[in-house]
Motif scaffolding. Structure first.
Motif, PDB file in Angstrom:
ATOM      1  N   ARG A  91     -19.921 -81.558 -85.269  1.00  0.00           N
ATOM      2  CA  ARG A  91     -19.286 -81.355 -86.582  1.00  0.00           C
ATOM      3  C   ARG A  91     -18.944 -82.691 -87.247  1.00  0.00           C
ATOM      4  NH1 ARG A  91     -17.286 -76.993 -83.517  1.00  0.00           N
ATOM      5  NH2 ARG A  91     -15.488 -78.214 -82.814  1.00  0.00           N
ATOM      6  N   GLU A  97     -11.142 -78.010 -87.713  1.00  0.00           N
ATOM      7  CA  GLU A  97     -11.276 -78.406 -86.316  1.00  0.00           C
ATOM      8  C   GLU A  97     -10.286 -77.694 -85.394  1.00  0.00           C
ATOM      9  OE1 GLU A  97     -13.584 -79.854 -83.644  1.00  0.00           O
ATOM     10  OE2 GLU A  97     -13.962 -80.340 -85.751  1.00  0.00           O
ATOM     11  N   SER A 135     -21.288 -73.908 -84.668  1.00  0.00           N
ATOM     12  CA  SER A 135     -20.609 -74.263 -85.907  1.00  0.00           C
ATOM     13  C   SER A 135     -21.377 -73.690 -87.082  1.00  0.00           C
ATOM     14  CB  SER A 135     -20.509 -75.785 -86.050  1.00  0.00           C
ATOM     15  OG  SER A 135     -19.798 -76.356 -84.969  1.00  0.00           O
ATOM     16  N   ALA A 172     -11.885 -74.284 -84.635  1.00  0.00           N
ATOM     17  CA  ALA A 172     -13.335 -74.252 -84.434  1.00  0.00           C
ATOM     18  C   ALA A 172     -13.697 -73.907 -82.997  1.00  0.00           C
ATOM     19  CB  ALA A 172     -13.939 -75.602 -84.810  1.00  0.00           C
TER      20      ALA A 172
END
Length: 388
Positions: A282, A296, A304, A299
């Motif tokens: 990411r 984040e 992703s 996540a």
């Protein structure tokens, strides 16, 4: 790897040679003692991975069969089910529940965000629910559920916790012996498939029940299932030489090889690797002006969902990237054409992901969106090495 392409979709994921080799071994009868020993060993490794005091089931099927198995053995028609949904695959429990006459309530998060635990507390205070489903990592959004927050709330209200681990198992902790902030606050059922973070070809449904969930099934006189009835599978899981339905012999070979790799790496190291890879991917893609849908702190470690910068055409980008041997997935529902999904789980390596970042940069440059590849690769490497 003998793979011609790098399959970085949210599943199936790359299969390595040792698993291919196991899968191509001679097909034997499902009651042959040599196969029975392999099946038994794979079941034992599954039990070790989940650390359950109950039973695990490794059967032909997909993640959807696992979802059905989890539901029909715990929640009867007319009983209530609360669905905590962080995306498309959380919503799938809606159709499953309705198919079996279960009363459904849903808490849906905005895509890219988590359901607020306070909303879960409120809902559980308003009604009595037999079970609550949680998608650990939603394959559509890349959002991870906060089990530390959710499990204690659900157990306080006496409901079973059913965890969809399809895109999380073997990459994110799913310890069924763990007590979340208090005695008895445990995950009751986990379901998954073979083709994601375990890194084996598609075709197996894997489901784990703890003793509480097994007791729930025992109290149900009859359920609307035959193949998915765990009471038909328990004797086979305890003694794989017995017969209920023919197991997929060669897939079991592959699964046993995959689980061997999982346990040899060690679960804690495996969780840490996936966390590092997810963060690094990411971060690297941000250097290209690409934005992860999930912040984040929410996540998932395994995949992703990445929003395109202005002016990037989804079909053109993924087609050009595919010609370079890197396969990523399109986004679902209202994000279709606005984002792509990239898997970074299972047998993927640091070298593979660096190559993917380079090829993504080359593709962006070729379609007119200028980026600096060296900066993205540098950020990826620094993130993996420092954990930031």
């Amino acid at each position: 790897m003998r793979n011609e392409e790098m399959l970085l979709i949210p599943g199936p994921t790359p299969v390595i040679d040792s698993i291919y080799d196991a899968m191509s071994s001679e097909t034997r009868g499902h009651t042959d003692p040599r196969f029975v020993e392999i099946y038994k060993r794979s079941i034992e490794r599954t039990r070790e991975m989940f650390k359950t005091d109950g039973e695990v089931f490794v059967v032909s099927g997909s993640g959807t069969i696992g979802m059905e198995m989890a539901l029909v053995n715990t929640v009867a028609a007319g009983e209530r089910l609360l669905i905590i949904s962080h995306g498309y695959f959380g919503d799938r429990f809606i159709q499953l529940g309705k198919a079996f006459g279960i009363e459904i309530d849903v808490l849906q998060a905005e895509w890219g965000k988590q359901v607020n635990p306070a909303e879960v507390e409120q809902k559980l205070s308003e009604n009595t629910y037999k079970a609550v489903t949680i998608t650990h990592a939603d394959t559509s959004t890349g959002v991870a559920a906060d089990l530390d927050a959710l499990v204690p709330i659900i157990k306080k209200h006496g409901a079973l916790v059913i965890l969809d681990g399809v895109c999380a198992t073997a990459a994110m902790e799913e310890d069924m012996s763990k007590e979340y902030s208090g005695p008895g606050n445990k995950i009751d059922v986990v379901l998954t498939g073979s083709q994601k973070a375990i890194g084996v070809p598609p075709g197996l449904a894997i489901v784990a029940f703890n003793q509480t969930a097994l007791d729930a099934r025992e109290k149900m006189a009859q359920i609307p299932a035959y193949y998915c009835d765990i009471k038909n599978w328990i004797p086979i899981m305890q003694d794989p030489s017995k017969y209920f339905a023919t197991p997929p012999v060669n897939l079991i070979y592959a699964y046993d090889a995959g689980m061997k790799l999982v346990m040899e790496e060690g679960l804690e190291k495996r969780y840490a690797r996936h966390t590092a890879f997810g963060r690094a991917v990411r971060g690297a893609l941000r250097e290209y002006g690409m934005t992860p849908l999930a912040e984040e702190d929410v996540a998932a470690s395994t995949l992703s969902c990445i929003l395109y910068p202005e002016g990037v055409n989804d079909a053109e980008f993924r087609s050009a990237l595919g010609k370079k041997g890197i396969i990523v997935a399109g986004a679902l529902a209202h994000l279709g054409g606005k984002a792509f999904r990239i898997g970074h789980m299972g047998n993927t390596t640091e070298e593979m992901l660096i190559s993917a970042i380079e090829k993504i940069g080359e593709t962006l440059n070729e379609i007119g969106h200028e980026v600096t590849i060296e900066n993205a690769v540098k950020r990826f490497k620094e993130s993996v090495s420092t954990g930031v």
